[in-house]
Design an enzyme around this catalytic site. Structure first.
Site, PDB file in Angstrom:
ATOM      1  N   ASP A 124       0.856  -1.187   0.000  1.00 15.03           N
ATOM      2  CA  ASP A 124       0.000   0.000   0.000  1.00 15.03           C
ATOM      3  C   ASP A 124       0.890   1.234   0.000  1.00 15.03           C
ATOM      4  O   ASP A 124       1.739   1.404   0.891  1.00 15.03           O
ATOM      5  CB  ASP A 124      -0.905   0.005   1.233  1.00 15.03           C
TER       6      ASP A 124
ATOM      7  N   ASN B  16      -1.947  13.058  -4.206  1.00 14.86           N
ATOM      8  CA  ASN B  16      -2.918  13.621  -5.145  1.00 14.86           C
ATOM      9  C   ASN B  16      -3.281  15.055  -4.778  1.00 14.86           C
ATOM     10  O   ASN B  16      -3.394  15.930  -5.641  1.00 14.86           O
ATOM     11  CB  ASN B  16      -4.183  12.759  -5.180  1.00 14.86           C
TER      12      ASN B  16
ATOM     13  N   HIS C 291      -3.834  15.016  -9.520  1.00 14.38           N
ATOM     14  CA  HIS C 291      -4.136  13.627  -9.879  1.00 14.38           C
ATOM     15  C   HIS C 291      -3.267  13.131 -11.034  1.00 14.38           C
ATOM     16  O   HIS C 291      -2.973  11.931 -11.123  1.00 14.38           O
ATOM     17  CB  HIS C 291      -5.617  13.488 -10.234  1.00 14.38           C
TER      18      HIS C 291
ATOM     19  N   ASP D 167      -1.132   9.731 -10.947  1.00 14.55           N
ATOM     20  CA  ASP D 167      -1.091   8.668 -11.961  1.00 14.55           C
ATOM     21  C   ASP D 167       0.353   8.343 -12.342  1.00 14.55           C
ATOM     22  O   ASP D 167       0.706   7.171 -12.535  1.00 14.55           O
ATOM     23  CB  ASP D 167      -1.866   9.094 -13.209  1.00 14.55           C
TER      24      ASP D 167
ATOM     25  N   GLU E 211      -4.267   2.506  -4.677  1.00 11.46           N
ATOM     26  CA  GLU E 211      -2.812   2.514  -4.478  1.00 11.46           C
ATOM     27  C   GLU E 211      -2.316   1.198  -3.894  1.00 11.46           C
ATOM     28  O   GLU E 211      -1.214   1.135  -3.339  1.00 11.46           O
ATOM     29  CB  GLU E 211      -2.408   3.677  -3.563  1.00 11.46           C
TER      30      GLU E 211
END
Length: 260
Positions: free
Chosen positions: A136, A144, A149, A153, A179
């Site tokens: 994780d 973010n 965002h 990515d 994630e």
């Protein structure tokens, strides 16, 4: 003779039907036009010989028709094989799309769980080791929020690349969603699996620097579980890795925890 006349009419009707079918496919630009036209060549030759009043055609008409039909059937079989090949490729492409995460290119959750089940069955049958790691990315929401965002990515893609570099095969890493990632380590015992995950942490830290995002810190909480006799199925093994991952988060994040 009536029979001969009937055969002749039937042959010409079949010829016209095949010609119409081939021209229709040519007009609509459908796949397989060239094999269709190739199958028509002997029939076109017969028609030309008829117009020219060829004695050769009159003497060997049955044999010529047999050859033409044989040629047409052979070309049709070839065209059918081509079409079946295209359908198989389309099926494989659709299956790959259905099992691939579009952002990272890794296998998605469904594909990852299916692969885990396969590895679990092999490990049980052969008595070999199997370790899994549940990963994780720490504070991904903050990444973010702070960097946008699009940057988030980029981070996920970079993490996927780091995972690919850590495992032997493309199917041994998967994006489970958001994630969270899964790594499958067949034949790897617990100690070696933990060492690999520590190496992954170092790689992720280097990846953060390579992305060139000011203030970006890229760490992960990782839970590792190795197959044991008490694991009834693949889900039990994965559940222990997931629990170890949450223990890593509770312990301060940016660390590897081995399930008991």
């Amino acid at each position: 003779e009536p029979l001969a006349v009937g055969v002749e009419l039937a042959f010409r009707m079949v010829y016209l039907l095949i010609l119409g079918w081939a021209l229709h496919r040519l007009w609509r630009q459908r796949p397989g036009v060239l094999p269709a036209l190739a199958g028509m060549l002997p029939f076109a030759l017969i028609a030309l010989l008829e117009l020219a009043g060829s004695r050769l055609l009159i003497e060997y008409r049955v044999e010529v028709i047999q050859l033409a039909v044989t040629w047409f059937l052979a070309v049709s079989a070839y065209a059918l094989n081509l079409r079946l090949g295209r359908l198989r490729r389309q099926r494989d492409e659709m299956q790959q799309l259905a099992e691939t995460d579009p952002l990272t290119g890794l296998p998605n959750r469904r594909a990852g769980l299916r692969r885990l089940g396969e590895m679990f069955a092999v490990a049980r049958e052969d008595g070999t080791a199997l370790s899994v790691a549940f990963i994780d990315i720490d504070h991904f929401k903050a990444i973010n929020d702070d960097h946008g965002h699009e940057a988030g990515d980029r981070v996920l893609v970079a993490v996927a690349q780091a995972l690919r570099a850590t495992v032997r095969g493309a199917s041994e890493a998967a994006r489970m969603g958001g994630e969270e990632f899964l790594m499958l380590l067949p034949g790897v015992a617990a100690d070696s699996a933990v060492q690999r995950m520590h190496a992954l942490r170092v790689r992720l830290a280097a990846t953060a620097r390579e992305l060139g995002l000011e203030g970006l810190s890229l760490t992960a909480s990782i839970g590792v579980a190795t197959l044991r006799d008490g694991d009834a199925d693949a889900a039990a093994l994965l559940r222990r890795a997931d629990q170890a991952m949450y223990a890593a988060k509770r312990g301060g994040r940016d660390q590897v925890q081995l399930a008991g």
